[in-house]
Design a protein around this motif. Sequence first.
Motif, PDB file in Angstrom:
ATOM      1  N   LEU A  14       0.829  -1.212   0.000  1.00 58.20           N
ATOM      2  CA  LEU A  14       0.000   0.000   0.000  1.00 58.20           C
ATOM      3  C   LEU A  14       0.861   1.259   0.000  1.00 58.20           C
ATOM      4  CD1 LEU A  14      -2.928  -0.984   2.406  1.00 58.20           C
ATOM      5  CD2 LEU A  14      -2.980  -0.790  -0.089  1.00 58.20           C
ATOM      6  N   ALA A  15       1.962   1.225   0.729  1.00 56.51           N
ATOM      7  CA  ALA A  15       2.869   2.378   0.764  1.00 56.51           C
ATOM      8  C   ALA A  15       3.493   2.611  -0.609  1.00 56.51           C
ATOM      9  CB  ALA A  15       3.948   2.163   1.812  1.00 56.51           C
ATOM     10  N   VAL A  16       3.891   1.523  -1.278  1.00 56.50           N
ATOM     11  CA  VAL A  16       4.467   1.642  -2.620  1.00 56.50           C
ATOM     12  C   VAL A  16       3.419   2.170  -3.594  1.00 56.50           C
ATOM     13  CG1 VAL A  16       5.373   0.317  -4.576  1.00 56.50           C
ATOM     14  CG2 VAL A  16       6.275  -0.081  -2.283  1.00 56.50           C
ATOM     15  N   LEU A  17       2.197   1.653  -3.529  1.00 55.55           N
ATOM     16  CA  LEU A  17       1.124   2.135  -4.401  1.00 55.55           C
ATOM     17  C   LEU A  17       0.821   3.609  -4.152  1.00 55.55           C
ATOM     18  CD1 LEU A  17      -1.376  -0.891  -4.469  1.00 55.55           C
ATOM     19  CD2 LEU A  17       0.130  -0.100  -6.301  1.00 55.55           C
ATOM     20  N   ALA A  18       0.814   4.017  -2.894  1.00 56.79           N
ATOM     21  CA  ALA A  18       0.572   5.424  -2.558  1.00 56.79           C
ATOM     22  C   ALA A  18       1.698   6.300  -3.109  1.00 56.79           C
ATOM     23  CB  ALA A  18       0.439   5.596  -1.046  1.00 56.79           C
ATOM     24  N   ALA A  19       2.930   5.815  -2.980  1.00 59.88           N
ATOM     25  CA  ALA A  19       4.070   6.576  -3.495  1.00 59.88           C
ATOM     26  C   ALA A  19       3.995   6.698  -5.022  1.00 59.88           C
ATOM     27  CB  ALA A  19       5.381   5.911  -3.083  1.00 59.88           C
ATOM     28  N   VAL A  20       3.615   5.611  -5.695  1.00 59.87           N
ATOM     29  CA  VAL A  20       3.474   5.647  -7.149  1.00 59.87           C
ATOM     30  C   VAL A  20       2.357   6.599  -7.548  1.00 59.87           C
ATOM     31  CG1 VAL A  20       2.780   4.273  -9.167  1.00 59.87           C
ATOM     32  CG2 VAL A  20       4.480   3.377  -7.572  1.00 59.87           C
ATOM     33  N   LEU A  21       1.252   6.588  -6.829  1.00 58.13           N
ATOM     34  CA  LEU A  21       0.139   7.483  -7.123  1.00 58.13           C
ATOM     35  C   LEU A  21       0.558   8.944  -6.948  1.00 58.13           C
ATOM     36  CD1 LEU A  21      -2.857   7.868  -7.846  1.00 58.13           C
ATOM     37  CD2 LEU A  21      -3.351   7.708  -5.396  1.00 58.13           C
ATOM     38  N   VAL A  22       1.247   9.241  -5.867  1.00 55.28           N
ATOM     39  CA  VAL A  22       1.717  10.610  -5.628  1.00 55.28           C
ATOM     40  C   VAL A  22       2.688  11.021  -6.731  1.00 55.28           C
ATOM     41  CG1 VAL A  22       3.110  12.040  -4.087  1.00 55.28           C
ATOM     42  CG2 VAL A  22       1.292  10.615  -3.146  1.00 55.28           C
ATOM     43  N   TRP A  23       3.615  10.137  -7.079  1.00 55.31           N
ATOM     44  CA  TRP A  23       4.576  10.427  -8.149  1.00 55.31           C
ATOM     45  C   TRP A  23       3.843  10.701  -9.458  1.00 55.31           C
ATOM     46  CZ3 TRP A  23       5.320   7.494 -12.613  1.00 55.31           C
ATOM     47  CH2 TRP A  23       6.373   7.897 -13.422  1.00 55.31           C
ATOM     48  N   TRP A  24       2.846   9.899  -9.776  1.00 58.42           N
ATOM     49  CA  TRP A  24       2.072  10.043 -11.003  1.00 58.42           C
ATOM     50  C   TRP A  24       1.337  11.387 -11.035  1.00 58.42           C
ATOM     51  CZ3 TRP A  24      -3.407   9.892 -11.315  1.00 58.42           C
ATOM     52  CH2 TRP A  24      -3.910   9.833 -12.613  1.00 58.42           C
ATOM     53  N   VAL A  25       0.711  11.768  -9.929  1.00 59.58           N
ATOM     54  CA  VAL A  25      -0.010  13.044  -9.866  1.00 59.58           C
ATOM     55  C   VAL A  25       0.968  14.209 -10.018  1.00 59.58           C
ATOM     56  CG1 VAL A  25      -1.321  14.570  -8.328  1.00 59.58           C
ATOM     57  CG2 VAL A  25      -1.967  12.167  -8.542  1.00 59.58           C
ATOM     58  N   VAL A  26       2.090  14.143  -9.313  1.00 59.01           N
ATOM     59  CA  VAL A  26       3.079  15.227  -9.388  1.00 59.01           C
ATOM     60  C   VAL A  26       3.648  15.337 -10.803  1.00 59.01           C
ATOM     61  CG1 VAL A  26       5.380  15.940  -8.588  1.00 59.01           C
ATOM     62  CG2 VAL A  26       3.655  15.201  -6.937  1.00 59.01           C
ATOM     63  N   ARG A  27       3.966  14.219 -11.404  1.00 55.49           N
ATOM     64  CA  ARG A  27       4.518  14.218 -12.764  1.00 55.49           C
ATOM     65  C   ARG A  27       3.512  14.803 -13.750  1.00 55.49           C
ATOM     66  NH1 ARG A  27       4.601   9.995 -16.834  1.00 55.49           N
ATOM     67  NH2 ARG A  27       6.223  10.496 -18.318  1.00 55.49           N
ATOM     68  N   THR A  28       2.268  14.415 -13.665  1.00 56.58           N
ATOM     69  CA  THR A  28       1.234  14.929 -14.566  1.00 56.58           C
ATOM     70  C   THR A  28       1.009  16.419 -14.329  1.00 56.58           C
ATOM     71  OG1 THR A  28       0.186  12.747 -14.605  1.00 56.58           O
ATOM     72  CG2 THR A  28      -1.150  14.604 -15.333  1.00 56.58           C
ATOM     73  N   TYR A  29       0.966  16.823 -13.074  1.00 55.60           N
ATOM     74  CA  TYR A  29       0.771  18.239 -12.750  1.00 55.60           C
ATOM     75  C   TYR A  29       1.935  19.069 -13.300  1.00 55.60           C
ATOM     76  CZ  TYR A  29      -0.080  22.485 -10.105  1.00 55.60           C
ATOM     77  OH  TYR A  29      -0.309  23.780  -9.759  1.00 55.60           O
ATOM     78  N   ASN A  30       3.150  18.580 -13.118  1.00 51.29           N
ATOM     79  CA  ASN A  30       4.317  19.307 -13.620  1.00 51.29           C
ATOM     80  C   ASN A  30       4.300  19.402 -15.145  1.00 51.29           C
ATOM     81  OD1 ASN A  30       5.286  19.834 -11.075  1.00 51.29           O
ATOM     82  ND2 ASN A  30       6.691  18.093 -11.060  1.00 51.29           N
ATOM     83  N   ARG A  31       3.811  18.386 -15.812  1.00 50.44           N
ATOM     84  CA  ARG A  31       3.688  18.426 -17.271  1.00 50.44           C
ATOM     85  C   ARG A  31       2.697  19.511 -17.687  1.00 50.44           C
ATOM     86  NH1 ARG A  31       0.393  15.660 -21.283  1.00 50.44           N
ATOM     87  NH2 ARG A  31       1.506  15.724 -23.253  1.00 50.44           N
TER      88      ARG A  31
END
Length: 193
Positions: A14-31
Amino acid sequence: MEGDTVGVIVGGILAVLAAVLVWWVVRTYNRLIRLRNQTQASWAQIDVQLKRRHELIPNLVEGARGYATHERTTFEAVVAARGAAVGSGPGVTDKAAAEDVLTASLGKLLALGESYPQLKADRHFTVLQEELTSAEDKIAYARQFYNSAVQSYHSALESFPGNLVSRLGGAHGRREYFEAGTAAQDVAQVRFA
């Protein structure tokens, strides 16, 4: 013991999935931010080219005025259109409308070169015409680049996952396209010496 191990594994997953989700949101937002900034930089380039054109116009008018003194209404129309274009609002639509009027009046001024052979032969006027043609080409290129940047930005905002992230991060707003009016197309038909 076994239950604790399973709990640790599930917690880790769950921690890894949460980290991946946060990374995905940040990456998309930065794009989205990068694309928005590209539209702003592209618009700034259009603005630079328009200012360059605005600076050429008074010299062109003065050069033509010496040969075609009775064409006062043409000169006044160009000067008024330039003033309106320089003073137009910051919005893309307002700026495009003002520039379209300026382009139409410039077409009339440049057509004077065809009516007055002495003006057409004047080296200063010819150089100014060439510089204005170059400026028009640069404006067209900058407009194309800006509109492409706007299209990329809109595509990112409207497609998945950008549409979800843009809602989470607040409204990013669409940008207006900078479209050339019919006057800009008419000026391209003027033939220079």
